[in-house]
Write a protein that holds these residues in place. Structure first.
Motif, PDB file in Angstrom:
ATOM      1  N   LEU A  40      47.956  30.333  39.414  1.00  0.00           N
ATOM      2  CA  LEU A  40      49.115  31.078  39.359  1.00  0.00           C
ATOM      3  C   LEU A  40      50.172  30.518  38.159  1.00  0.00           C
ATOM      4  O   LEU A  40      50.586  31.162  37.502  1.00  0.00           O
ATOM      5  CB  LEU A  40      49.870  30.954  40.731  1.00  0.00           C
ATOM      6  N   ASP A  41      50.123  29.250  38.138  1.00  0.00           N
ATOM      7  CA  ASP A  41      51.155  28.556  37.086  1.00  0.00           C
ATOM      8  C   ASP A  41      50.402  28.841  35.706  1.00  0.00           C
ATOM      9  O   ASP A  41      51.173  28.885  34.803  1.00  0.00           O
ATOM     10  CB  ASP A  41      50.990  26.965  37.527  1.00  0.00           C
ATOM     11  N   GLN A  42      49.401  28.632  35.618  1.00  0.00           N
ATOM     12  CA  GLN A  42      48.546  28.816  34.348  1.00  0.00           C
ATOM     13  C   GLN A  42      48.642  30.208  33.834  1.00  0.00           C
ATOM     14  O   GLN A  42      48.685  30.761  32.585  1.00  0.00           O
ATOM     15  CB  GLN A  42      47.151  28.096  34.141  1.00  0.00           C
ATOM     16  N   GLN A  43      48.289  31.204  34.715  1.00  0.00           N
ATOM     17  CA  GLN A  43      47.686  32.697  34.613  1.00  0.00           C
ATOM     18  C   GLN A  43      48.608  33.617  34.755  1.00  0.00           C
ATOM     19  O   GLN A  43      48.512  34.759  34.574  1.00  0.00           O
ATOM     20  CB  GLN A  43      46.527  32.796  35.054  1.00  0.00           C
ATOM     21  N   GLY A  44      49.672  33.377  35.825  1.00  0.00           N
ATOM     22  CA  GLY A  44      50.646  34.283  36.093  1.00  0.00           C
ATOM     23  C   GLY A  44      50.208  35.074  37.395  1.00  0.00           C
ATOM     24  O   GLY A  44      49.362  34.668  37.977  1.00  0.00           O
ATOM     25  N   PRO A  45      51.177  35.814  37.622  1.00  0.00           N
ATOM     26  CA  PRO A  45      50.806  36.690  39.094  1.00  0.00           C
ATOM     27  C   PRO A  45      49.497  37.229  39.018  1.00  0.00           C
ATOM     28  O   PRO A  45      48.968  37.732  38.224  1.00  0.00           O
ATOM     29  CB  PRO A  45      51.886  37.642  39.220  1.00  0.00           C
TER      30      PRO A  45
END
Length: 146
Positions: A40-45
């Motif tokens: 989630l941190d790297q690729q978003g929701p």
């Protein structure tokens, strides 16, 4: 070591390092929690199904994990604006902070094991990390390696 054995050896060593760091740090959170927060941190929701696929788990299993993370206020679930039947999961500020703390904890826990590494060996490790980042970044986004 044969060329075909290098990548599996790196993967197994990475698993061992993660296990050692978790044990030495006394971190009892499941590895899947950190994997989801990292994604989630790297690729978003993302949708729950996409997270399950990326983490190689079942959708019900991921739903349970997301429930735990949501109760701990590390993620936030919301309806998918494109499909009201689906749920989007996003990392919260608290989740990002927990992830940064976990990474620092692992870094600090593993540092003594690498105290004797020479400057030349560090350069090799830095280059290997760059190469792995390039190839794993592509695999995570497309679902297939280059």
């Amino acid at each position: 070591m044969n060329r075909v054995d290098v990548i599996p050896s790196i993967v197994l060593s990475a698993y061992a390092l993660a296990r050692i760091a978790a044990q030495d740090a006394g971190n009892e959170a499941p590895a899947a929690q950190w994997r989801v927060l990292s994604l989630l941190d790297q690729q978003g929701p993302q949708r729950v199904g996409a997270l399950a696929s990326a983490a190689r788990t079942t959708q019900p299993g991921m739903t349970r994990l997301i429930g735990v993370l949501e109760r701990e206020e590390l993620v936030l679930r919301s309806p998918d604006p494109e499909d009201s039947r689906a749920t989007i999961v996003d990392i919260t500020t608290a989740g990002s902070a927990a992830l940064r703390a976990w990474r620092a904890e692992f870094r600090d826990t593993l540092a003594p094991r690498f105290a004797g590494v020479s400057e030349e060996e560090w350069q090799v490790l830095e280059r290997a990390a760059e190469i792995l980042d390039i190839h794993t970044d592509t695999a995570d986004k497309t679902g297939a390696a280059r």
